[in-house]
Design an enzyme around this catalytic site. Structure first.
Site, PDB file in Angstrom:
ATOM      1  CG  ASN A  35      34.587  67.245  62.077  1.00  0.00           C
ATOM      2  OD1 ASN A  35      35.284  66.414  62.704  1.00  0.00           O
ATOM      3  ND2 ASN A  35      33.436  67.590  62.686  1.00  0.00           N
ATOM      4  CB  THR A  81      26.550  31.172  25.062  1.00  0.00           C
ATOM      5  OG1 THR A  81      26.018  30.166  24.202  1.00  0.00           O
ATOM      6  CG2 THR A  81      26.769  32.034  24.106  1.00  0.00           C
ATOM      7  CG  HIS A  82      24.619  28.728  28.420  1.00  0.00           C
ATOM      8  ND1 HIS A  82      23.776  28.949  29.445  1.00  0.00           N
ATOM      9  CD2 HIS A  82      23.888  29.337  27.292  1.00  0.00           C
ATOM     10  CE1 HIS A  82      22.723  29.870  29.085  1.00  0.00           C
ATOM     11  NE2 HIS A  82      22.750  30.057  27.732  1.00  0.00           N
ATOM     12  CD  GLU A 109      45.117  29.029  40.646  1.00  0.00           C
ATOM     13  OE1 GLU A 109      44.815  28.136  40.198  1.00  0.00           O
ATOM     14  OE2 GLU A 109      45.995  29.081  41.527  1.00  0.00           O
ATOM     15  CE  LYS A 122      49.700  21.400  38.683  1.00  0.00           C
ATOM     16  NZ  LYS A 122      49.435  21.531  40.123  1.00  0.00           N
ATOM     17  CE1 TYR A 150      34.595  62.122  60.767  1.00  0.00           C
ATOM     18  CE2 TYR A 150      34.435  62.484  63.115  1.00  0.00           C
ATOM     19  CZ  TYR A 150      34.804  61.887  62.139  1.00  0.00           C
ATOM     20  OH  TYR A 150      35.750  60.792  62.174  1.00  0.00           O
ATOM     21  CB  SER A 201      53.542  21.652  42.254  1.00  0.00           C
ATOM     22  OG  SER A 201      53.449  20.717  43.288  1.00  0.00           O
ATOM     23  CB  SER A 257      42.596  57.015  62.495  1.00  0.00           C
ATOM     24  OG  SER A 257      43.002  58.611  62.380  1.00  0.00           O
TER      25      SER A 257
END
Length: 463
Positions: free
Chosen positions: A109, A154-155, A289, A282, A316, A276, A22
């Site tokens: 532990n 809305t929607h 995003e 662009k 554990y 771009s 680990s």
């Protein structure tokens, strides 16, 4: 051979050593591990389990290891398996038998869960600070544009006009709730498990409350079995991170939409946009995003730990080694995403004219026209139908409600009077929403007072 290899005749092969190690993940906890060991050694000396001389040598040795790790000169070896063995092994090489006494009265532990709790506490504080900064950016935008009207949806269809400030504060309250969830995860992590040993406690006269005080824990765990097997606080952290990322993703989606040519509500700073490789014109909202996309990995981190924990018997199990990688990833992702979103909000340019122009479309005064009739005694459902007919008339003519004449209104219902034109003014419609929590400037000003109070309260929690 490993420090635990006494009952083994052979060591694991190279592949299984790498597979089981680990260290690549938990070396992130080096500072917490060293802090826990220094507190443990101090307590062992105070209770007479080890000598004061041994404790001093351990403390000095650990301070040296910490300095080397922070200087980047410490060499981690995968054969050490985990951060605990790496530090303890190096400590023993440096100071001899005193280092070998450090592990008296504890197990990996309780050691690893102590480190993890300390790490989560640190994570929570950093997340709370990032959350406050993001909320302040939203508040600043709201204050800078107190009377800008935009369409509410809305929607994803035009519904009713709202203040841009009101919209910004809606996200403020989302993130304020996230702050509370992170604070709850901090409280859940703030319990000292050190002294629980492997699962049953220990025969040594440990002072667990002393180590709790040394490490800044507010209390100690009441059950040793639960102490070493509990990962609820990690689930709390990752749940808080997941909800935060969902909220960030929702805000990112709106930023992406608002920055399009179709909306034109905002312009993102060049610092938070990209171009771009083929289309010179662009300007892409790539970072919004990315935040939207990264929400999936944080939610996945939560799902992963839930699946790890769902069938584990006490106490554990090696499965629990999988508890930290997702939590670290979630923390890093949320911290970076909040920082990026904060910058986008602080630097984006608002276009009030475009917002108002969009708000004039979609018959957004329709509800207020229906309310106008209802206040004159017409049952609201009948008023709703009347205004629906007027909207249909507008659709056929290709116009808006405020383009209709008084005779057009009266043709549908004789309750309409000349003052109906006042019901079609968008700023007036917004000003009329005076109920607590509403979008009128008056209601938003009251809301802003609550915002300032919660900001002060939450900042005070961090000192």
């Amino acid at each position: 051979m490993a420090l635990w290899s006494g009952r083994f005749e052979e060591g694991v092969d190279d592949f299984t050593q790498r597979f089981g190690a680990s260290l690549p993940v938990d070396k992130r906890m080096y500072a917490q591990d060293i802090a826990g060991s220094r507190a443990h050694a101090k307590m062992l000396a105070a209770t007479g389990v080890i000598s004061a001389q041994d404790a001093q040598e351990i403390d000095a040795g650990l301070a040296g290891v910490l300095a080397d790790i922070e200087a980047g000169t410490f060499v981690f070896d995968i054969n050490d398996e985990d951060i605990h063995m790496a530090i303890e092994g190096e400590l023993t090489r440096r100071i001899g038998s005193a280092g070998a006494r450090l592990h008296t009265g504890r197990s990996r532990n309780d050691q690893t869960i102590t480190d993890t709790r300390l790490l989560v506490k640190d994570f929570c504080v950093q997340l709370m600070r990032g959350n406050l900064a993001l909320r302040q950016a939203l508040v600043n935008q709201a204050k800078a544009h107190p009377e800008v009207v935009m369409p509410g949806y809305t929607h994803m269809q035009h519904a009713q006009p709202v203040l841009f400030a009101h919209h910004m504060l809606a996200y403020y309250w989302m993130f304020q709730r996230d702050f509370g969830r992170i604070a709850a995860a901090l409280q859940a992590a703030d319990v000292n498990p050190l002294g629980s040993a492997a699962l049953a406690g220990t025969t040594y006269p440990l002072d667990r409350r002393m180590t709790a005080q040394e490490l800044g824990f507010s209390q100690v765990t009441p059950n040793s079995l639960d102490a070493v097997s509990n990962r609820d606080f990690l689930l709390d952290l990752q749940y808080a991170c997941s909800v935060t990322m969902i909220h960030l993703s929702r805000l990112a989606e709106e930023i992406i939409l608002w920055s399009t040519q179709e909306f034109g509500f905002i312009t993102l700073s060049d610092s938070y946009s990209t171009g771009s490789s083929i289309m010179p014109q662009k300007k892409n909202p790539d970072f919004a995003e990315l935040i939207r996309g990264k929400s999936g990995r944080v939610v996945g981190d939560l799902m992963s730990l839930l699946m790890v924990m769902k069938g584990l018997p006490l106490a554990y199990n090696k499965d629990m080694q999988e508890d930290k990688e997702g939590a670290i990833d979630a923390f890093d992702t949320v911290c970076d995403s909040m920082r990026c979103m904060c910058g986008m909000i602080e630097t984006m340019q608002i276009h009030p004219d475009a917002m108002m122009e969009s708000a004039r479309k979609g018959h957004m005064a329709a509800t207020d026209v229906a309310d106008y009739l209802a206040k004159k005694g017409l049952p609201f459902r009948e008023a709703h139908a009347v205004v629906g007919h007027l909207v249909l008339l507008c659709e056929k003519r290709g116009c808006q409600l405020d383009d209709l004449s008084l005779s057009d209104f009266k043709a549908e219902c004789d309750l309409f009077e000349a003052d109906i034109t006042e019901q079609l003014d968008l700023p007036s419609i917004v000003r009329a929403r005076t109920t607590e929590g509403g979008t009128s400037p008056q209601a938003v000003a009251v809301q802003m007072q609550a915002v300032e109070e919660t900001m002060a309260h939450d900042a005070a929690l961090l000192g």
